[in-house]
Design a protein around this motif. Sequence first.
Motif, PDB file in Angstrom:
ATOM      1  N   ARG A   4      -4.982   4.270 -12.914  1.00 31.66           N
ATOM      2  CA  ARG A   4      -6.089   3.336 -12.709  1.00 31.66           C
ATOM      3  C   ARG A   4      -5.707   2.277 -11.685  1.00 31.66           C
ATOM      4  NH1 ARG A   4      -8.229  -1.505 -14.409  1.00 31.66           N
ATOM      5  NH2 ARG A   4     -10.479  -1.492 -14.742  1.00 31.66           N
ATOM      6  N   GLY A   5      -4.514   1.759 -11.775  1.00 29.71           N
ATOM      7  CA  GLY A   5      -4.050   0.762 -10.816  1.00 29.71           C
ATOM      8  C   GLY A   5      -4.021   1.298  -9.396  1.00 29.71           C
ATOM      9  N   ILE A   6      -3.569   2.537  -9.245  1.00 33.63           N
ATOM     10  CA  ILE A   6      -3.532   3.154  -7.916  1.00 33.63           C
ATOM     11  C   ILE A   6      -4.945   3.316  -7.370  1.00 33.63           C
ATOM     12  CG2 ILE A   6      -3.023   5.308  -6.692  1.00 33.63           C
ATOM     13  CD1 ILE A   6      -0.544   5.558  -8.550  1.00 33.63           C
ATOM     14  N   TYR A   7      -5.868   3.822  -8.209  1.00 33.52           N
ATOM     15  CA  TYR A   7      -7.254   3.987  -7.765  1.00 33.52           C
ATOM     16  C   TYR A   7      -7.887   2.656  -7.382  1.00 33.52           C
ATOM     17  CZ  TYR A   7      -7.788   8.925  -8.894  1.00 33.52           C
ATOM     18  OH  TYR A   7      -7.686  10.280  -8.907  1.00 33.52           O
ATOM     19  N   VAL A   8      -7.653   1.620  -8.173  1.00 33.30           N
ATOM     20  CA  VAL A   8      -8.223   0.306  -7.877  1.00 33.30           C
ATOM     21  C   VAL A   8      -7.724  -0.199  -6.539  1.00 33.30           C
ATOM     22  CG1 VAL A   8      -8.185  -2.122  -8.593  1.00 33.30           C
ATOM     23  CG2 VAL A   8      -8.689  -0.339 -10.266  1.00 33.30           C
ATOM     24  N   ARG A   9      -6.424  -0.091  -6.291  1.00 38.01           N
ATOM     25  CA  ARG A   9      -5.861  -0.570  -5.018  1.00 38.01           C
ATOM     26  C   ARG A   9      -6.376   0.239  -3.832  1.00 38.01           C
ATOM     27  NH1 ARG A   9      -1.232  -4.067  -5.375  1.00 38.01           N
ATOM     28  NH2 ARG A   9      -0.816  -4.489  -7.561  1.00 38.01           N
ATOM     29  N   ILE A  10      -6.461   1.558  -3.996  1.00 31.04           N
ATOM     30  CA  ILE A  10      -6.981   2.404  -2.913  1.00 31.04           C
ATOM     31  C   ILE A  10      -8.452   2.070  -2.646  1.00 31.04           C
ATOM     32  CG2 ILE A  10      -7.616   4.773  -2.288  1.00 31.04           C
ATOM     33  CD1 ILE A  10      -5.008   5.665  -3.656  1.00 31.04           C
ATOM     34  N   PHE A  11      -9.224   1.893  -3.712  1.00 25.08           N
ATOM     35  CA  PHE A  11     -10.642   1.574  -3.550  1.00 25.08           C
ATOM     36  C   PHE A  11     -10.814   0.250  -2.816  1.00 25.08           C
ATOM     37  CE2 PHE A  11     -14.616  -0.316  -5.024  1.00 25.08           C
ATOM     38  CZ  PHE A  11     -15.501   0.672  -4.639  1.00 25.08           C
ATOM     39  N   ARG A  12     -10.083  -0.769  -3.225  1.00 31.01           N
ATOM     40  CA  ARG A  12     -10.181  -2.070  -2.559  1.00 31.01           C
ATOM     41  C   ARG A  12      -9.771  -1.974  -1.094  1.00 31.01           C
ATOM     42  NH1 ARG A  12      -7.706  -5.893  -7.312  1.00 31.01           N
ATOM     43  NH2 ARG A  12      -9.515  -5.764  -8.669  1.00 31.01           N
TER      44      ARG A  12
END
Length: 119
Positions: A4-12
């Motif tokens: 989830r943390g990786i997805y959030v950072r990539i999305f941002r």
Amino acid sequence: ALSRGIYVRIFRWLVAKINNSLGGGAQSAAEADSTGLPGTLATGREVNILDIFGFEFFDRNGFEQLCINFANEKLQCQFNDFMVRLEQEEYHQEGVEWVDVEISDNTECVRLLEARPWG
């Protein structure tokens, strides 16, 4: 939690890159908005996704909200296709007097998100 943390950072990062490319540059730190994302635009143009159930105002939209809105838009497009367009075609085939209803939707936005990368 890690995924989830990786997805959030990539999305941002992705949103910041898109917004930066739309305006050709980032604002100064003094002009930055409350999101804290790099690449906020001086032009006022930015990428947004409309939820079919109305506008939602968050300080920051995440990857989860993108997925929710994308699924809602897919459902709305399917509804428009089956319940409006196909019914109108059937009315015309059966000779029913009918005035076509024009439906505006976000089909092009959905296609853009579904498309394979090309660049």
